[in-house]
Each structure stands twice: as C-alpha cells, then as structure tokens.
Design a protein around this motif. Structure first.
Motif, mmCIF file in Angstrom:
data_model
loop_
_atom_site.group_PDB
_atom_site.id
_atom_site.type_symbol
_atom_site.label_atom_id
_atom_site.label_comp_id
_atom_site.label_asym_id
_atom_site.label_seq_id
_atom_site.Cartn_x
_atom_site.Cartn_y
_atom_site.Cartn_z
ATOM 1 N N SER A 143 -21.201 25.352 5.215
ATOM 2 C CA SER A 143 -21.384 25.861 3.850
ATOM 3 C C SER A 143 -21.922 27.286 3.822
ATOM 4 O O SER A 143 -22.317 27.776 2.762
ATOM 5 N N THR A 144 -21.941 27.976 4.967
ATOM 6 C CA THR A 144 -22.434 29.355 4.990
ATOM 7 C C THR A 144 -21.440 30.293 4.317
ATOM 8 O O THR A 144 -20.257 29.981 4.135
ATOM 9 N N HIS A 145 -21.936 31.484 3.990
ATOM 10 C CA HIS A 145 -21.081 32.469 3.325
ATOM 11 C C HIS A 145 -19.942 32.910 4.231
ATOM 12 O O HIS A 145 -18.800 33.041 3.784
ATOM 13 N N ARG A 146 -20.214 33.120 5.521
ATOM 14 C CA ARG A 146 -19.145 33.581 6.400
ATOM 15 C C ARG A 146 -18.069 32.517 6.583
ATOM 16 O O ARG A 146 -16.897 32.828 6.773
ATOM 17 N N SER A 147 -18.466 31.236 6.514
ATOM 18 C CA SER A 147 -17.476 30.161 6.579
ATOM 19 C C SER A 147 -16.609 30.155 5.327
ATOM 20 O O SER A 147 -15.377 30.006 5.397
ATOM 21 N N LEU A 148 -17.235 30.312 4.165
ATOM 22 C CA LEU A 148 -16.484 30.369 2.904
ATOM 23 C C LEU A 148 -15.478 31.510 2.926
ATOM 24 O O LEU A 148 -14.294 31.329 2.576
ATOM 25 N N VAL A 149 -15.917 32.701 3.342
ATOM 26 C CA VAL A 149 -15.021 33.861 3.384
ATOM 27 C C VAL A 149 -13.868 33.614 4.346
ATOM 28 O O VAL A 149 -12.703 33.893 4.036
ATOM 29 N N ALA A 150 -14.169 33.080 5.520
ATOM 30 C CA ALA A 150 -13.126 32.826 6.509
ATOM 31 C C ALA A 150 -12.075 31.870 5.969
ATOM 32 O O ALA A 150 -10.858 32.088 6.144
ATOM 33 N N HIS A 151 -12.515 30.830 5.285
ATOM 34 C CA HIS A 151 -11.550 29.846 4.776
ATOM 35 C C HIS A 151 -10.808 30.361 3.546
ATOM 36 O O HIS A 151 -9.656 29.965 3.314
ATOM 37 N N ARG A 152 -11.418 31.223 2.769
ATOM 38 C CA ARG A 152 -10.671 31.865 1.688
ATOM 39 C C ARG A 152 -9.533 32.717 2.258
ATOM 40 O O ARG A 152 -8.404 32.690 1.759
ATOM 41 N N LEU A 153 -9.828 33.474 3.315
ATOM 42 C CA LEU A 153 -8.801 34.293 3.942
ATOM 43 C C LEU A 153 -7.718 33.426 4.575
ATOM 44 O O LEU A 153 -6.518 33.678 4.401
ATOM 45 N N LEU A 154 -8.134 32.402 5.313
ATOM 46 C CA LEU A 154 -7.160 31.537 5.966
ATOM 47 C C LEU A 154 -6.241 30.863 4.954
ATOM 48 O O LEU A 154 -5.028 30.764 5.171
ATOM 49 N N GLY A 155 -6.817 30.379 3.852
ATOM 50 C CA GLY A 155 -5.995 29.736 2.832
ATOM 51 C C GLY A 155 -4.924 30.664 2.292
ATOM 52 O O GLY A 155 -3.776 30.265 2.070
ATOM 53 N N THR A 156 -5.299 31.933 2.095
ATOM 54 C CA THR A 156 -4.330 32.925 1.622
ATOM 55 C C THR A 156 -3.252 33.167 2.671
ATOM 56 O O THR A 156 -2.056 33.228 2.349
ATOM 57 N N PHE A 157 -3.656 33.302 3.920
ATOM 58 C CA PHE A 157 -2.684 33.536 4.990
ATOM 59 C C PHE A 157 -1.706 32.372 5.118
ATOM 60 O O PHE A 157 -0.498 32.571 5.242
ATOM 61 N N TYR A 158 -2.230 31.149 5.112
ATOM 62 C CA TYR A 158 -1.362 29.990 5.268
ATOM 63 C C TYR A 158 -0.352 29.888 4.125
ATOM 64 O O TYR A 158 0.822 29.583 4.341
ATOM 65 N N GLU A 159 -0.829 30.119 2.915
ATOM 66 C CA GLU A 159 0.070 29.933 1.769
ATOM 67 C C GLU A 159 1.086 31.049 1.634
ATOM 68 O O GLU A 159 2.083 30.898 0.929
ATOM 69 N N ALA A 160 0.856 32.194 2.304
ATOM 70 C CA ALA A 160 1.877 33.233 2.330
ATOM 71 C C ALA A 160 3.102 32.791 3.120
ATOM 72 O O ALA A 160 4.156 33.426 3.042
ATOM 73 N N ASP A 161 2.976 31.703 3.879
ATOM 74 C CA ASP A 161 4.123 31.120 4.582
ATOM 75 C C ASP A 161 4.809 30.039 3.761
ATOM 76 O O ASP A 161 5.733 29.383 4.245
ATOM 77 N N THR A 162 4.353 29.822 2.530
ATOM 78 C CA THR A 162 5.022 28.907 1.605
ATOM 79 C C THR A 162 5.577 29.714 0.435
ATOM 80 O O THR A 162 5.303 30.906 0.307
ATOM 81 N N VAL A 163 6.357 29.061 -0.407
ATOM 82 C CA VAL A 163 6.930 29.733 -1.574
ATOM 83 C C VAL A 163 6.117 29.347 -2.807
ATOM 84 O O VAL A 163 6.069 28.178 -3.195
ATOM 85 N N LEU A 164 5.462 30.326 -3.405
ATOM 86 C CA LEU A 164 4.686 30.123 -4.627
ATOM 87 C C LEU A 164 5.271 31.019 -5.714
ATOM 88 O O LEU A 164 5.243 32.242 -5.596
ATOM 89 N N LEU A 165 5.792 30.414 -6.761
ATOM 90 C CA LEU A 165 6.353 31.164 -7.883
ATOM 91 C C LEU A 165 5.747 30.635 -9.176
ATOM 92 O O LEU A 165 5.567 29.426 -9.332
ATOM 93 N N PRO A 166 5.425 31.513 -10.130
ATOM 94 C CA PRO A 166 4.820 31.067 -11.383
ATOM 95 C C PRO A 166 5.807 30.295 -12.242
ATOM 96 O O PRO A 166 7.010 30.591 -12.258
ATOM 97 N N GLU A 167 5.283 29.294 -12.959
ATOM 98 C CA GLU A 167 6.134 28.454 -13.804
ATOM 99 C C GLU A 167 6.882 29.267 -14.851
ATOM 100 O O GLU A 167 8.018 28.945 -15.215
ATOM 101 N N GLN A 168 6.256 30.333 -15.348
ATOM 102 C CA GLN A 168 6.855 31.116 -16.430
ATOM 103 C C GLN A 168 7.862 32.142 -15.912
ATOM 104 O O GLN A 168 8.444 32.889 -16.699
ATOM 105 N N GLY A 169 8.075 32.183 -14.600
ATOM 106 C CA GLY A 169 8.968 33.180 -14.026
ATOM 107 C C GLY A 169 8.206 34.433 -13.630
ATOM 108 O O GLY A 169 7.067 34.658 -14.060
#
Length: 416
Positions: free
Chosen positions: A20-46
């Motif tokens: 629950s440390t700050h550096r862990s939170l930051v690391a996982h925020r970055l990792l989540g962004t990196f991982y999802e850049a390998d998926t397709v995310l498009l907004p419902e409204q176009g």
C-alpha cells in the motif's frame, strides 16, 4: 498527480508487506496503463474529437516507453512475491490438488474483509460503490488478460481455457457479455460505465491484483503459474459473489441490478470445475512434476494478492467512513518539526489522488477545500485551520472550493 512521483524512493522494490506504499501505487498505475495499451479501448460514443488522444495513447512515444521499461517495472512491482511464496519440495499432482482444495475451502468458508467493512459502515452505499469501483478494473474489460494465453497450440487445455473465455464474452452476444452486465450493475447505482471513469479511486491492492494476471500473461514462460492463478481465481469467485449478493441486497434491496453477481455465482462454479480438472490437473499430468511448483506458485500468489485486494479495500472503506475520528486523531498526533510540504490549489485545478508511505496530518492553511476519499460519497469540507489524519496507504484527493487554498502535509512521527 505527477509531482508526487518524485517524492518516493524507487531504487528498492517494495516488500510484500508494503503493497500500500506510494511507490507501489505509482508502479501499478503505470503498469496498468502499459498493459492496457496492448488492448483495444474505444469510447462508446465514438472517437469524434478524441482522435488526438487515440494517437497519443497508441502512438510510438508511449510504445517506446512501454517497451523499454515494462520489464523493469514488473520486477519492481512483483519481485516481492518471490520472497513471500515458497513452493520448494513440492512436485506431485496429488500434493497440487490437496493444496488447491485446502486454500479454496478456506477462502469459501472465510469472511471477506471488504464486504464486512461495507456491512459495518455508517455510509454503506458509498462503501458499496467504492467496492464496485475496485471490481470495475476487471469488470469493464473482463478476460482481456486471459486472451493473451489463447494463441498457440497446447492441447485440450487450450480448448478448456477457451470455453471460459467465450463464456465471458457471452458467446458473441453483446448483451450477454460479462462487461455489459457489469455496466448494468453500475447504471443501477447511477454510476458512470465508461472504462476507468473512476481511475483516481483505484486502490493499490486492486490495481496489483488486476495487473498480476497481465504480468503472467505477458510472459509465456510464466504460463503454468498463470494456469494455477486462474484456477484459484475461478474457484473462489462463486462463493465471493454469493456473499456480495447478500450484502448488497441488504443495503439496496431490489434497486441494484445484481445480474452480474448472480451470473458469476452460477457460471464460476462451472469454470472452477473446468480449470481444476481440465487445466490445472491436466497440465500437471501431461507435463510432469517439473511444472507442479509453478502451478502451485500461481495458486499461492493469487491467494496472497487477492488478500491485498481485500485488505486495501477494507482499510479504505473504514478510514473514509470515519473521518470525524481522524480529525480528532490529527489533533493528538506527534508531527515532525521540519517544515511541512506546502501545496497551493486553485479552484478548477485538475483533480488527482495519491497516498503516502507514512501517516500524515493534512492541514488547511488558507482557503477552503474538500477532502475526497470515495468516488460517490460526500466529500469532507475542510476550512482554514482544520486538520485530519491520513493513515499510511490511504488514498485521497483535495479539491479547492475557494479561489485559492493552501494545504500543508505534516509527517507523523513513528508512534505518534
């Protein structure tokens, strides 16, 4: 809050008890962004006027950063699991199944700390919404990590995993897709349904839990570990959702749409049988004792990291639900004599959230501001001179409601 990143020491990875440390939170925020850049995310409204955002997110700049840093970031975020889990000396299918049955039974019979915290909260609706937000990390992109393990050729076990995958995607029927029915649950709570609408309120434990399955799926050398982890997850989901239905019905009655929970309470019993018999044990039988420790490790790590999810969410609910007491605790806290961290906020300033490695006393030196600790609950209004204790690891944001407000952060002395 990019300025806060520079405050933490990123030279040493966090230990398993520092999730629950700050550096862990930051690391996982970055990792989540990196991982999802390998998926397709498009907004419902176009895309409409969002083409520049699309190009930025999927463009070469972020891709280069991701490709050059993701492996080191993964080591930073997940190396603690190596020390926390020991599977030495285990190498038979019988030992594997006995351990699996033991931990699944323990999970099914044990209480959920997060659901217990919701049931005991003063503002149970805000607490329940906070829990839904943590589930949304996976619920609105469900089975995306699993999709990375479906390619290739590895026998009947591949087909067994695919059965689960197509269940998650509603057999090609959009209205039956699990992400669709999760969004229905959010709408019944009058909550936003687009992916990461509540990004600022994802906690470190839930982020780590979601990232863990991407982490294993990105590196196919960890395939057997993934097989153990997903088998454990599928086995414990059904009883967890049964508990969730009871708690949420008690709070909301019939006003909340729990189709998603009912579906998982039913289908995950089936998925638990498939993964145990046709994936976990089948892989052990086919590939021999050398793979059993990896299968065991996946089960043990998934169990451990699932506990982080529960404990982090429960702690956030209890703190956010008891801010009046934490105002009192701030007055009694022993704070450092060094000058505090001073932050100037202006009305309309971009909102962000963070946490701290150690306890802090937040003080309003000038102006007036809202302390925001949950996605849907009412904020805590703080005026000039007001103080509140922020425990280590608790997530919060501050929004100025005056033209300009000044916040002070006083580190709390150990034991103070």
């Amino acid at each position: 809050m990019p300025d806060s990143v520079a405050e933490s020491d990123f030279t040493l990875p966090p230990r398993a008890d520092q999730w629950s440390t700050h550096r862990s939170l930051v690391a996982h925020r970055l990792l989540g962004t990196f991982y999802e850049a390998d998926t397709v995310l498009l907004p419902e409204q176009g895309l409409a006027d969002l083409h520049d955002d699309f190009d930025l997110f999927y463009g070469p700049g972020l891709r280069r950063i991701r490709e050059t840093s993701v492996s080191e970031l993964e080591r930073f975020a997940f190396d603690c699991l190596d020390d926390a889990v020991d599977v030495s000396g285990a190498g038979t299918t019988e030992i594997l199944d006995a351990y699996f049955q033991h931990v699944v039974t323990a999970a099914a019979n044990g209480p959920s700390p997060a659901l217990t915290a919701i049931a005991e909260a003063r503002d149970r609706e805000a607490a329940a919404d906070l829990y839904l937000v943590q589930l949304a990390l996976d619920g609105l992109t469900e089975a995306s990590a699993m999709s990375r393990n479906l390619a290739g050729a590895y026998g009947p076990e591949q087909s067994a995993l695919f059965k689960i995958f197509i269940d998650e995607f509603g057999y090609g029927v959009y209205d039956a897709k699990h992400t669709t029915i999760f969004a229905k649950m959010l709408r019944s709570r009058r909550m936003a349904t687009h992916v990461h609408a509540y990004w600022n309120f994802y906690l470190g434990g839930p982020l780590a839990t979601n990232n863990y399955y991407y982490y294993l799926s990105r590196d196919h050398a960890k395939f057997f570990r993934y097989a153990g982890a997903v088998t454990y997850a599928e086995a414990v989901f059904a009883p967890a959702f049964v508990q969730m239905v009871k708690v949420f019905r008690n709070i909301f009655g019939d006003s909340v749409d729990l189709h998603y929970c009912d579906e998982h309470a039913h289908i995950d019993e089936h998925h638990g049988r498939i993964t145990r018999e046709q994936v976990l044990l089948a892989l052990a039988d086919r590939h021999g004792s050398r793979v059993v420790p990896e299968l065991l490790r996946g089960i043990a790590e998934a169990r451990l990291i699932g506990g982080w999810f529960e404990d982090d969410t429960a702690a956030q609910i209890r703190w956010a639900d008891d801010l009046a007491r934490h105002r009192e605790l701030a007055g009694a806290a022993s704070i450092a004599v060094a000058p505090p961290l001073r932050t100037v906020l202006r009305e309309g300033h971009p909102f962000g959230t963070r946490n701290h490695d150690g306890a802090m006393v937040l003080e309003i030196e000038r102006g007036e501001a809202d302390l925001v600790t949950t996605p849907t609950g009412p904020p805590e209004r703080l005026e000039r001179g007001d103080r509140v204790l922020i425990p280590a690891g608790r997530l919060y944001g501050v929004r100025s409601v005056a033209p300009e407000s000044v916040c002070l952060l006083h580190p709390v002395l150990t034991g103070g």
